[in-house]
Write an enzyme that holds these catalytic residues in place. Structure first.
Site, PDB file in Angstrom:
ATOM      1  N   ASP A 128       1.098  -1.359   0.034  1.00  0.00           N
ATOM      2  CA  ASP A 128       0.004   0.168  -0.086  1.00  0.00           C
ATOM      3  C   ASP A 128       0.846   1.230   0.155  1.00  0.00           C
ATOM      4  O   ASP A 128       0.500   2.393  -0.458  1.00  0.00           O
ATOM      5  CB  ASP A 128      -1.091   0.101   1.150  1.00  0.00           C
ATOM      6  CG  ASP A 128      -1.906  -0.936   1.229  1.00  0.00           C
ATOM      7  OD1 ASP A 128      -2.522  -1.359   0.087  1.00  0.00           O
ATOM      8  OD2 ASP A 128      -2.704  -1.302   2.163  1.00  0.00           O
ATOM      9  N   HIS A 172       1.004  -8.896  -0.356  1.00  0.00           N
ATOM     10  CA  HIS A 172       0.277  -7.719  -0.021  1.00  0.00           C
ATOM     11  C   HIS A 172       1.043  -7.142   1.030  1.00  0.00           C
ATOM     12  O   HIS A 172       1.166  -5.847   0.831  1.00  0.00           O
ATOM     13  CB  HIS A 172      -1.004  -8.160   0.259  1.00  0.00           C
ATOM     14  CG  HIS A 172      -1.864  -6.748   0.162  1.00  0.00           C
ATOM     15  ND1 HIS A 172      -2.145  -5.916  -0.979  1.00  0.00           N
ATOM     16  CD2 HIS A 172      -2.440  -6.124   1.306  1.00  0.00           C
ATOM     17  CE1 HIS A 172      -3.087  -4.972  -0.515  1.00  0.00           C
ATOM     18  NE2 HIS A 172      -3.231  -4.872   0.742  1.00  0.00           N
ATOM     19  N   LYS A 173       1.442  -7.671   2.312  1.00  0.00           N
ATOM     20  CA  LYS A 173       2.254  -7.332   3.085  1.00  0.00           C
ATOM     21  C   LYS A 173       2.990  -8.210   3.935  1.00  0.00           C
ATOM     22  O   LYS A 173       2.664  -9.437   3.888  1.00  0.00           O
ATOM     23  CB  LYS A 173       1.348  -6.504   4.436  1.00  0.00           C
ATOM     24  CG  LYS A 173       0.291  -5.587   4.024  1.00  0.00           C
ATOM     25  CD  LYS A 173      -0.517  -5.044   5.450  1.00  0.00           C
ATOM     26  CE  LYS A 173      -1.491  -3.772   4.689  1.00  0.00           C
ATOM     27  NZ  LYS A 173      -2.076  -3.465   5.879  1.00  0.00           N
ATOM     28  N   TYR A 176       0.945 -10.669   5.728  1.00  0.00           N
ATOM     29  CA  TYR A 176       0.141 -11.340   5.395  1.00  0.00           C
ATOM     30  C   TYR A 176       0.844 -12.270   4.172  1.00  0.00           C
ATOM     31  O   TYR A 176       1.018 -12.052   3.138  1.00  0.00           O
ATOM     32  CB  TYR A 176      -0.710 -10.535   4.597  1.00  0.00           C
ATOM     33  CG  TYR A 176      -1.793  -9.546   5.414  1.00  0.00           C
ATOM     34  CD1 TYR A 176      -2.206  -9.941   6.578  1.00  0.00           C
ATOM     35  CD2 TYR A 176      -2.269  -8.394   4.780  1.00  0.00           C
ATOM     36  CE1 TYR A 176      -2.949  -9.086   7.264  1.00  0.00           C
ATOM     37  CE2 TYR A 176      -2.886  -7.198   5.753  1.00  0.00           C
ATOM     38  CZ  TYR A 176      -3.211  -7.659   6.814  1.00  0.00           C
ATOM     39  OH  TYR A 176      -4.084  -7.257   7.555  1.00  0.00           O
ATOM     40  N   ASP A 183      -6.289  -5.385  -4.391  1.00  0.00           N
ATOM     41  CA  ASP A 183      -5.808  -4.019  -4.005  1.00  0.00           C
ATOM     42  C   ASP A 183      -4.596  -3.849  -4.487  1.00  0.00           C
ATOM     43  O   ASP A 183      -4.063  -2.647  -4.688  1.00  0.00           O
ATOM     44  CB  ASP A 183      -6.074  -4.016  -2.540  1.00  0.00           C
ATOM     45  CG  ASP A 183      -7.328  -4.428  -1.964  1.00  0.00           C
ATOM     46  OD1 ASP A 183      -7.816  -5.400  -2.444  1.00  0.00           O
ATOM     47  OD2 ASP A 183      -7.802  -3.780  -1.020  1.00  0.00           O
ATOM     48  N   GLY A 260     -12.632  -2.711  -8.398  1.00  0.00           N
ATOM     49  CA  GLY A 260     -12.232  -1.525  -8.834  1.00  0.00           C
ATOM     50  C   GLY A 260     -10.612  -1.023  -8.708  1.00  0.00           C
ATOM     51  O   GLY A 260     -10.089  -0.555  -9.925  1.00  0.00           O
ATOM     52  N   TRP A 261      -9.849  -1.426  -7.736  1.00  0.00           N
ATOM     53  CA  TRP A 261      -8.703  -1.289  -7.799  1.00  0.00           C
ATOM     54  C   TRP A 261      -7.860  -1.938  -8.980  1.00  0.00           C
ATOM     55  O   TRP A 261      -6.894  -1.352  -9.531  1.00  0.00           O
ATOM     56  CB  TRP A 261      -8.104  -1.868  -6.502  1.00  0.00           C
ATOM     57  CG  TRP A 261      -8.303  -0.985  -5.103  1.00  0.00           C
ATOM     58  CD1 TRP A 261      -8.624  -1.747  -4.089  1.00  0.00           C
ATOM     59  CD2 TRP A 261      -8.133   0.416  -4.903  1.00  0.00           C
ATOM     60  NE1 TRP A 261      -8.779  -0.718  -2.991  1.00  0.00           N
ATOM     61  CE2 TRP A 261      -8.312   0.465  -3.394  1.00  0.00           C
ATOM     62  CE3 TRP A 261      -7.642   1.150  -5.576  1.00  0.00           C
ATOM     63  CZ2 TRP A 261      -8.617   1.649  -2.812  1.00  0.00           C
ATOM     64  CZ3 TRP A 261      -7.642   2.648  -4.797  1.00  0.00           C
ATOM     65  CH2 TRP A 261      -8.137   2.917  -3.555  1.00  0.00           C
TER      66      TRP A 261
END
Length: 417
Positions: A128, A172-173, A176, A183, A260-261
């Site tokens: 992110d 993602h991270k 995670y 995303d 959407g992302w």
């Protein structure tokens, strides 16, 4: 029965959900610091196009860009970058210095003279955190400040160290493990492509572009539902998460904003991927099947999209603003760029008109509000997020979330071309 009776009422000024179907665990909205005053004075003109009306409303609400997303203190946070992308485009279009000042004050506040970024922690390997790098790429191009270059190099180094799945997909991270989320494609790939376009050459650039396209290939391979052509929110390669299907590793639902992302990731990466790269045709084909799937779940009455895309008739579901704004942006940009035939404009226009009719309210001072925004949704973590239908429809709903206002500005700009 009219729209308001059919669906959940979300009041713009309180951002509390009061629908008869469900109750949301609401958190109070943070009020921006009174010490900081907006540069946008007086009433916002209704004669301006929607893109400028929304950006000026955001500047009034959040006089410093770091306040976007209702932050109380300066925070390196991905939603800010989406609104600031709109500010960049509007500054280039209008020459309005207030828009540029909004961007540059963010850079000045968030990046120290030695290039360190306020609140950013590289060791977390949180994808992110890369999205705001796009703001610094813009500022570095304009101002050539060494501190922005140093910050950009730090963010780029995160890509080199980002943990990956066995096939090279970004986690993602770090917290995670083994997980790819839709995303993350938007959070990481447009910055990666933009940085590569600006700073990399030859074999290094080719390797980076191949790596970027591979991220999309892996999403299509693992997260696509072949029946609906929609994509699940996330995939756990290890299949260890409680939310993960024990056979496929997939999360259980199609979340509007995650889709959407993913769409925004595709259309924005195509801005930087070289014309002769074989991945271009592939991404455009993914974009076509994606858009066709999104159109199939578009609400016929309003032109909007539900929080859980394929369960519009189920109790508690609601027409959601952030995902709807993103889908409209993706479709209209794709038509303008020639990725999709002009016939798709009708679906984008129906969605855009639906947002303005059903989700926009305007205060007496001309400030524009975007209502019915899902504040946040994720998977795992503490407290644990299960990815169930009930989970998604009971997350906080609020007005003027930058994950909706930003895409609304960008969508408006596509229609105003």
């Amino acid at each position: 029965m009219n729209f308001i009776n059919n669906h959940i009422k979300i009041y713009a000024f309180t951002a509390l959900c009061s629908g008869i179907f469900f109750s949301c665990a609401q958190k109070p909205l943070h009020i921006a610091s009174k010490e900081v005053k907006s540069e946008i004075k007086g009433k916002i003109s209704t004669q301006l196009p929607w893109s400028q009306r929304m950006l000026q409303s955001e500047i009034k609400r959040f006089p410093e860009a770091w306040m976007l997303d209702y932050n109380k203190n300066p925070k390196w946070s991905y939603p800010t970058a989406i609104v600031l992308e709109g500010a960049e485009k509007l500054y280039e279009k209008t020459g309005n210095k207030e828009y540029y000042n909004y961007i540059t004050k963010f850079g000045e506040t968030m990046v120290k003279e030695d290039g360190t970024i306020v609140s950013y922690d590289l060791s977390k390997y949180n994808i992110d955190m890369l999205n705001c790098g796009n703001v610094l790429l813009y500022l570095y191009e304009k101002e050539k400040k060494e501190k922005y270059l140093k910050a950009l190099q730090t963010l780029r180094s995160q890509i080199d160290g980002q943990p990956r799945t066995s096939e090279g997909g970004f986690w993602h991270k770090k917290i995670y493990p083994n997980q790819m989320w839709l995303d993350g494609l938007y959070m990481g790939e447009p910055f990666y492509a933009n940085y590569t376009h600006e700073f990399s050459k030859g074999a290094d650039a080719e390797k980076a572009y191949d790596d970027i396209v591979n991220q999309f290939d892996l999403i299509q391979k693992h997260l696509l539902d072949k029946k609906t052509e929609l994509l699940y929110h996330a995939w756990d390669e290890s299949k260890e998460q409680a939310w993960a299907n024990k056979e496929t590793g997939l999360s259980p639902n199609f979340w509007s904003r995650a889709m959407g992302w993913y769409g925004m990731a595709m259309v924005d990466v195509l801005d930087y991927l070289p014309q002769n790269h074989p991945g271009r045709a592939k991404l455009i084909s993914y974009l076509k099947s994606y858009t066709d799937a999104v159109i199939k779940v578009q609400d016929k009455e309003t032109g909007l999209w539900y929080q859980v895309l394929d369960k519009g008739s189920e109790k508690g579901n609601y027409l959601e603003a952030t995902g709807s704004s993103m889908f409209v942006y993706v479709m209209m940009k794709s038509v303008n760029k020639g990725y999709l035939p002009t016939s798709y404009k009708a679906y984008a226009k129906k969605g855009y008109d639906g947002i303005i009719k059903n989700l926009i309210s305007v205060d007496e001072n001309g400030v524009v509000n975007l209502n019915q925004c899902c504040a946040v949704a994720g998977l795992g973590g503490t407290p644990y997020r299960s990815g169930s239908y009930e989970y998604y429809v009971n997350e906080e709903i609020r007005s003027n979330d930058p994950k909706g206002t930003g895409p609304f500005i960008l969508a408006s700009l596509e229609f105003e071309k």
